[in-house]
Design a protein around this motif. Structure first.
Motif, PDB file in Angstrom:
ATOM      1  N   ALA A   1      54.999  30.027  52.591  1.00 18.60           N
ATOM      2  CA  ALA A   1      56.346  29.479  52.430  1.00 18.60           C
ATOM      3  C   ALA A   1      57.186  29.705  53.687  1.00 18.60           C
ATOM      4  CB  ALA A   1      57.025  30.118  51.220  1.00 18.60           C
ATOM      5  N   LEU A   2      57.100  30.900  54.259  1.00 16.82           N
ATOM      6  CA  LEU A   2      57.869  31.200  55.468  1.00 16.82           C
ATOM      7  C   LEU A   2      57.325  30.442  56.675  1.00 16.82           C
ATOM      8  CD1 LEU A   2      58.363  35.030  54.913  1.00 16.82           C
ATOM      9  CD2 LEU A   2      60.187  33.333  55.027  1.00 16.82           C
ATOM     10  N   GLN A   3      56.016  30.308  56.760  1.00 16.26           N
ATOM     11  CA  GLN A   3      55.414  29.587  57.879  1.00 16.26           C
ATOM     12  C   GLN A   3      55.847  28.119  57.888  1.00 16.26           C
ATOM     13  OE1 GLN A   3      53.790  30.619  60.429  1.00 16.26           O
ATOM     14  NE2 GLN A   3      52.862  32.586  59.938  1.00 16.26           N
ATOM     15  N   GLN A   4      55.924  27.517  56.718  1.00 17.87           N
ATOM     16  CA  GLN A   4      56.363  26.125  56.631  1.00 17.87           C
ATOM     17  C   GLN A   4      57.808  25.980  57.102  1.00 17.87           C
ATOM     18  OE1 GLN A   4      55.679  24.871  52.589  1.00 17.87           O
ATOM     19  NE2 GLN A   4      53.467  24.615  52.878  1.00 17.87           N
TER      20      GLN A   4
ATOM     21  N   LYS B   1      54.145  21.077  65.703  1.00 15.26           N
ATOM     22  CA  LYS B   1      53.200  20.097  65.187  1.00 15.26           C
ATOM     23  C   LYS B   1      52.213  20.815  64.268  1.00 15.26           C
ATOM     24  CE  LYS B   1      53.398  17.374  69.447  1.00 15.26           C
ATOM     25  NZ  LYS B   1      52.615  16.857  70.596  1.00 15.26           N
ATOM     26  N   LYS B   2      51.551  20.043  63.427  1.00 18.48           N
ATOM     27  CA  LYS B   2      50.582  20.649  62.521  1.00 18.48           C
ATOM     28  C   LYS B   2      49.435  21.291  63.286  1.00 18.48           C
ATOM     29  CE  LYS B   2      51.500  17.750  58.480  1.00 18.48           C
ATOM     30  NZ  LYS B   2      50.927  16.811  57.476  1.00 18.48           N
ATOM     31  N   SER B   3      49.182  20.784  64.492  1.00 15.45           N
ATOM     32  CA  SER B   3      48.094  21.324  65.305  1.00 15.45           C
ATOM     33  C   SER B   3      48.489  22.611  66.033  1.00 15.45           C
ATOM     34  CB  SER B   3      47.646  20.284  66.337  1.00 15.45           C
ATOM     35  OG  SER B   3      48.738  19.887  67.161  1.00 15.45           O
ATOM     36  N   ASP B   4      49.793  22.924  66.073  1.00 19.04           N
ATOM     37  CA  ASP B   4      50.245  24.145  66.745  1.00 19.04           C
ATOM     38  C   ASP B   4      49.831  25.374  65.936  1.00 19.04           C
ATOM     39  OD1 ASP B   4      51.454  22.811  68.849  1.00 19.04           O
ATOM     40  OD2 ASP B   4      53.375  22.622  67.805  1.00 19.04           O
ATOM     41  N   PRO B   5      49.485  26.457  66.620  1.00 15.71           N
ATOM     42  CA  PRO B   5      49.103  27.678  65.892  1.00 15.71           C
ATOM     43  C   PRO B   5      50.283  28.267  65.140  1.00 15.71           C
ATOM     44  CG  PRO B   5      49.313  28.117  68.247  1.00 15.71           C
ATOM     45  CD  PRO B   5      49.417  26.630  68.081  1.00 15.71           C
TER      46      PRO B   5
END
Length: 222
Positions: A107-110, A119-123
């Protein structure tokens, strides 16, 4: 407040920032104080601290994350670590400890991803759970461990070192131009509405009258 420790020729500086929330709102004054304090001070890593026992990410959490990105730039999140305190918590019945940590982390990461415009590809920002209270369990060596047996201090230090030394990482530095630029941007925002009103009240009527004058002239020529 800044604390420094030197050992074996290596100096560690830790800056403990003031609270970012006051009266239920983001404290912009505190953010500005932090920004001026780290002026021309290279920052290698940022620990964004929240609680593991929070059960949702609310609008204030998102406002804080967005304010950090706005004040310091999204690059700040590139050297950040998400640190969750109160790691000794017992999860609700029917939920394992790893599942509880994973749900809170996701939840926090989102929210961070949205605030930093990743971007979704970013770590993802590395996540570390900690518990420094006296009730934290210890192993045979006296090291504090979490319910999943993780030695949290070793895990924290290891992740900080990884962020600082990874190949694409760069030290974060804010300079005087960024501070002036930010102030200038606020001045620009304040002036946008008056300038727009001036255009509507003064410039637009002049242009309109000139257009109609040209039309009337063309009609006369015909």
């Amino acid at each position: 407040m800044i604390s420094s420790r030197t050992r074996a020729g290596f100096t560690l500086n830790v800056i403990d920032t003031p609270g970012l929330v006051e009266a239920g709102c983001v404290n912009d004054q505190a953010l500005d104080t932090i920004r001026k304090f780290i002026l021309n001070r290279p920052v290698d890593a940022v620990l964004y601290v929240d609680r593991l026992d929070g059960y949702r990410v609310d609008s204030l959490d998102r406002q804080i994350m967005t304010a950090l990105a706005r004040m310091f730039g999204v690059v700040l999140w590139k050297i950040a670590l998400l640190v969750l305190t109160h790691g000794q918590i017992a999860p609700p019945d029917g939920t394992s400890y790893p599942e509880f940590v994973s749900k809170r982390t996701e939840a926090l990461q989102q929210a961070i991803q949205q605030a930093a415009k990743f971007k979704k590809s970013d770590p993802q920002v590395p996540t570390i759970v900690v518990e420094n209270s006296a009730r934290c369990a210890t192993n045979d060596d006296g090291e504090k461990v979490l319910p999943d047996k993780t030695i949290w201090l070793t895990n924290l230090v290891g992740n900080v070192v990884e962020v600082v030394t990874r190949e694409k990482s760069s030290r974060y530095t804010i300079d005087e131009r960024q501070i002036k630029g930010s102030n200038g941007s606020w001045w620009y925002k304040l002036m946008t509405v008056p300038l727009f009103l001036f255009q509507v009240k003064a410039v637009y009527p002049l242009i309109r009258s000139q257009v109609f004058a040209d039309i009337d002239k063309d009609d006369e020529d015909e």
